[in-house]
Enzyme design. Structure first.
Site, PDB file in Angstrom:
ATOM      1  N   GLU A 290      47.466 -38.874  -5.641  1.00  0.00           N
ATOM      2  CA  GLU A 290      48.112 -37.756  -5.156  1.00  0.00           C
ATOM      3  C   GLU A 290      47.593 -37.564  -3.862  1.00  0.00           C
ATOM      4  O   GLU A 290      46.524 -38.046  -3.637  1.00  0.00           O
ATOM      5  CB  GLU A 290      47.919 -36.726  -5.943  1.00  0.00           C
ATOM      6  CG  GLU A 290      48.761 -36.595  -7.230  1.00  0.00           C
ATOM      7  CD  GLU A 290      48.522 -35.630  -8.250  1.00  0.00           C
ATOM      8  OE1 GLU A 290      47.664 -34.689  -7.743  1.00  0.00           O
ATOM      9  OE2 GLU A 290      48.855 -35.455  -9.151  1.00  0.00           O
TER      10      GLU A 290
ATOM     11  N   LYS B 123      45.255 -35.676  -1.104  1.00  0.00           N
ATOM     12  CA  LYS B 123      44.193 -34.373  -1.493  1.00  0.00           C
ATOM     13  C   LYS B 123      44.347 -33.534  -0.416  1.00  0.00           C
ATOM     14  O   LYS B 123      43.735 -33.857   0.629  1.00  0.00           O
ATOM     15  CB  LYS B 123      42.480 -35.236  -1.623  1.00  0.00           C
ATOM     16  CG  LYS B 123      41.758 -34.153  -2.061  1.00  0.00           C
ATOM     17  CD  LYS B 123      40.147 -34.857  -2.057  1.00  0.00           C
ATOM     18  CE  LYS B 123      39.493 -33.800  -2.559  1.00  0.00           C
ATOM     19  NZ  LYS B 123      39.191 -32.530  -2.003  1.00  0.00           N
TER      20      LYS B 123
ATOM     21  N   PHE C 258      49.956 -29.223  -8.943  1.00  0.00           N
ATOM     22  CA  PHE C 258      49.378 -30.620  -9.489  1.00  0.00           C
ATOM     23  C   PHE C 258      49.199 -30.789 -11.095  1.00  0.00           C
ATOM     24  O   PHE C 258      49.138 -31.719 -11.380  1.00  0.00           O
ATOM     25  CB  PHE C 258      48.478 -31.207  -8.674  1.00  0.00           C
ATOM     26  CG  PHE C 258      47.052 -30.511  -8.498  1.00  0.00           C
ATOM     27  CD1 PHE C 258      46.073 -30.218  -9.596  1.00  0.00           C
ATOM     28  CD2 PHE C 258      47.012 -29.793  -7.142  1.00  0.00           C
ATOM     29  CE1 PHE C 258      45.029 -29.715  -9.535  1.00  0.00           C
ATOM     30  CE2 PHE C 258      45.708 -29.098  -7.152  1.00  0.00           C
ATOM     31  CZ  PHE C 258      44.626 -28.709  -8.352  1.00  0.00           C
TER      32      PHE C 258
ATOM     33  N   LYS D 131      38.139 -38.569  -6.690  1.00  0.00           N
ATOM     34  CA  LYS D 131      38.596 -38.411  -5.255  1.00  0.00           C
ATOM     35  C   LYS D 131      38.134 -39.680  -4.359  1.00  0.00           C
ATOM     36  O   LYS D 131      36.982 -39.988  -4.503  1.00  0.00           O
ATOM     37  CB  LYS D 131      38.265 -36.992  -4.830  1.00  0.00           C
ATOM     38  CG  LYS D 131      36.488 -36.869  -4.822  1.00  0.00           C
ATOM     39  CD  LYS D 131      36.263 -35.382  -4.540  1.00  0.00           C
ATOM     40  CE  LYS D 131      34.647 -35.122  -4.853  1.00  0.00           C
ATOM     41  NZ  LYS D 131      34.115 -33.904  -4.696  1.00  0.00           N
TER      42      LYS D 131
END
Ligand code: AMP
Length: 581
Positions: free
Chosen positions: A267, A269, A360, A442
């Site tokens: 996705e 960030k 999300f 991340k």
């Protein structure tokens, strides 16, 4: 239960830095606590009056406590003030002053835990005319009946600065030791335990899971006294915020794929701030990552949620991202951070600094707790109920892939659009509240930063003499102790128009002053700064054992609390990673 019994445990815990020893002392206390005192004891042990999800504060300043000590002891304000300057801890001051006084007092009531707790909770709710006097009375009533040691901890609790480090994992383990069916032999010489590890981990997980859902030690400990089946019944209550799940970091997509497995969900960030939005009984509540309620500050978000999410009851996890309504370009966090705090002219500010909600995750849906469901299934529910509307509410942009090339392209697209990078998520992953587990990774384009807490500062000189200008920063260890890691002044501006200014920080810090000695001032730990840095170094100067090279303030993180601060473990990891690269 007598307050004295709790105070004896505080004293024992204060003397040790060993987690197992603390767990032992706490578990013994819990075992002998009557059931109706358990919730109070569990809160007071951590210097709190409200459960984790309730952000009410006692909100009493040092001055008012000083007045209460004077009223209870007959000592002069100046004497107390001098001692305060000398000892730097009003708890110790109260201990000393009350000690002198008790030599002449004959009649004292035994303080109970219930009495202390109820007086302190009352203080937190008093507002308006005459509130200072009423608060002073409630504190001095306790101090008049307190032994010196009791006075020390009453004062520290009032000031929300207990100085006895009990982290939530220590408390969790103490509940296991006290109430769950498992044999634990504690060796007080070696400070070690003999236990069936596998069984023990299972028990810890049972408590942790109940805690994840309720975010309330009181609820958990009461269930624990009944048994495991009761703990398994503990569930999410919409309206009470839950700790958010956090991500770990990798430097590239290969490593991220290795951690979460493929195919993975990737996705964007987004660079905004976390919002947990609850809908229940026709009400909507919005919480920040530090679990503070900000519903009033975001009336337009309430409307977007009402209009665009087709479900009666849910908890969703989102990132609120600012955008410029003229250029339609997204803005980084700094631009919208003031929306979190602003209590007036809210509608105007919402017009000026609008946010888009990027959803999300979903944790609860129409009576069902979804924490243990696979991420891909939670996403299906989101796709079913969220009606997307650009610049109001959208689902986070995603890609499911096993291909590194595709992932790289997605990463480039994300960065081009002004995002921080990407999140790589395990497609089957459960939602683990409050944990930095390896199922969310991340991968950031920007230089990494650290969230650190301001613990002290220095008054400036010359034309900066009305401001704090040098700020001492701290990270946090497992037991919630703050450990210093350096000083920073760079990055803060002289003019408010240019960004976070000395003036603004000074105003935020003034109500938090604990002690003042010359130019040196210490604060209640409340303010979190996001800090850029060049490198982490070992350093004997600071209590963390580390220092930052070229630290620079990036922004004020009003959405984060001291508990969210960077952990000492993370500093160690970053330091090791740095050595390797
Ligand atoms: P960091 O603050 O660097 O640890 O990054 C984690 C934060 O990124 C989360 O707490 C969210 O606020 C934010 N975030 C932005 N986009 C996403 C996303 N797609 N999924 C999860 N978190 C996100």
């Amino acid at each position: 239960m007598d307050y004295k019994t709790l105070v004896e445990v505080y004293e024992e815990i204060e003397k040790t830095s060993k987690r197992l020893a603390k767990t032992y002392f706490i578990s013994n206390l819990l075992k002998k606590t009557p059931v109706n005192d358990l919730q109070r004891i569990i809160l007071l042990l951590r210097g709190k009056l409200f459960p984790e999800w309730d952000k009410s504060k006692i909100g009493v300043a040092g001055r008012l406590v000083l007045k209460s000590i004077a009223a209870a002891s007959g000592a002069h304000n100046t004497e107390i003030e001098n001692l305060w300057r000398e000892l730097g801890d009003l708890g110790l001051v109260a201990e000393k002053v009350i000690q002198n006084k008790t030599q002449i007092t004959l009649f004292q009531k035994n303080l109970t835990v219930e009495k202390v707790f109820s007086n302190l909770q009352k203080i937190a709710t008093i507002e308006g005319m005459g509130s200072v006097d009423r608060k002073t009375k409630l504190i001095s009533e306790l101090l008049s009946n307190a032994t010196p040691k009791e006075a020390k901890y009453i004062v520290r609790t009032v000031l929300e600065d207990l100085r006895v480090g009990i982290g939530s994992s220590t408390m969790r383990d103490a509940i296991v030791w006290a109430f769950l069916p498992i044999d634990i032999n504690f060796d007080s010489e070696k400070i070690s335990i003999d236990v069936d590890r596998e069984e023990y981990n299972k028990m810890v997980e049972i408590i942790q899971s109940a805690l994840d859902k309720s975010n309330d030690f009181g609820v958990v400990v009461r269930a624990a006294t009944v048994g495991i089946s009761e703990l398994e019944k503990v569930t999410i209550i919409p309206g009470n915020p839950i700790k958010v799940m956090l991500a770990q970091k990798e430097n590239n997509i290969d490593d991220a794929f290795k951690r979460v497995g493929t195919p993975a969900v990737i996705e964007f960030k987004y660079d905004g701030f976390r919002m947990q939005i609850h809908k229940f009984q026709d009400q909507i509540k919005i919480f920040t990552r530090r679990l503070e309620e900000v519903t009033k500050q975001f009336p337009e978000v309430v409307k977007y949620v009402q209009e665009n999410i087709g479900a009666e009851e849910f908890i969703i996890d989102c990132e609120a991202v600012g955008y410029d309504s003229k250029t339609e370009k997204y803005l980084v966090f700094q631009h919208i951070s003031q929306r979190i705090r602003r209590k007036y002219d809210i509608e105007q500010l919402a017009q000026k600094l609008p946010v888009e909600i990027n959803v999300f995750d979903i944790l609860f849906y129409n009576g069902e707790n979804l924490l243990k469901r696979a991420f891909k299934d939670r996403r299906v529910i989101l796709e079913k109920i969220v009606k997307e509307k650009k610049f109001e509410i959208i689902l986070s942009h995603k890609l499911i892939t096993s291909s590194k090339e595709e992932a790289m392209k997605f990463y480039d697209e994300s960065v081009r659009k002004g995002n921080e990078g990407i999140m790589v998520k395990n497609i089957e992953g459960i939602y683990k509240p409050g944990s930095r587990v390896g199922t969310w990774i991340k991968v950031k384009s920007t230089m990494d930063t650290l969230d650190l807490v301001i613990v002290s500062a220095e008054w400036g000189e010359g034309k900066r003499s009305g401001w704090f200008t040098s700020f001492t920063l701290a990270c946090i260890d497992d037991d919630g102790n703050l450990l210093e890691i350096g000083k920073v002044g760079t990055g803060v501006k002289e003019k408010a128009e240019e960004g976070l200014s000395f003036g603004e920080l000074t105003e935020l810090l003034k109500p938090l002053i604990k002690t003042e000695k010359g130019r040196e001032v210490t604060f209640k730990p409340e303010i979190v700064l996001e800090i850029q840095f060049e490198e982490i170094q070992k350093s004997p100067t600071y209590s963390s054992g580390y220092a930052l090279r070229f630290p620079r303030v990036k922004t004020l993180r009003e959405d984060r609390s001291p508990e969210d601060a960077c952990t000492l473990d993370r500093i160690k990891e970053e330091f090791e990673a740095q050595k390797k690269s």
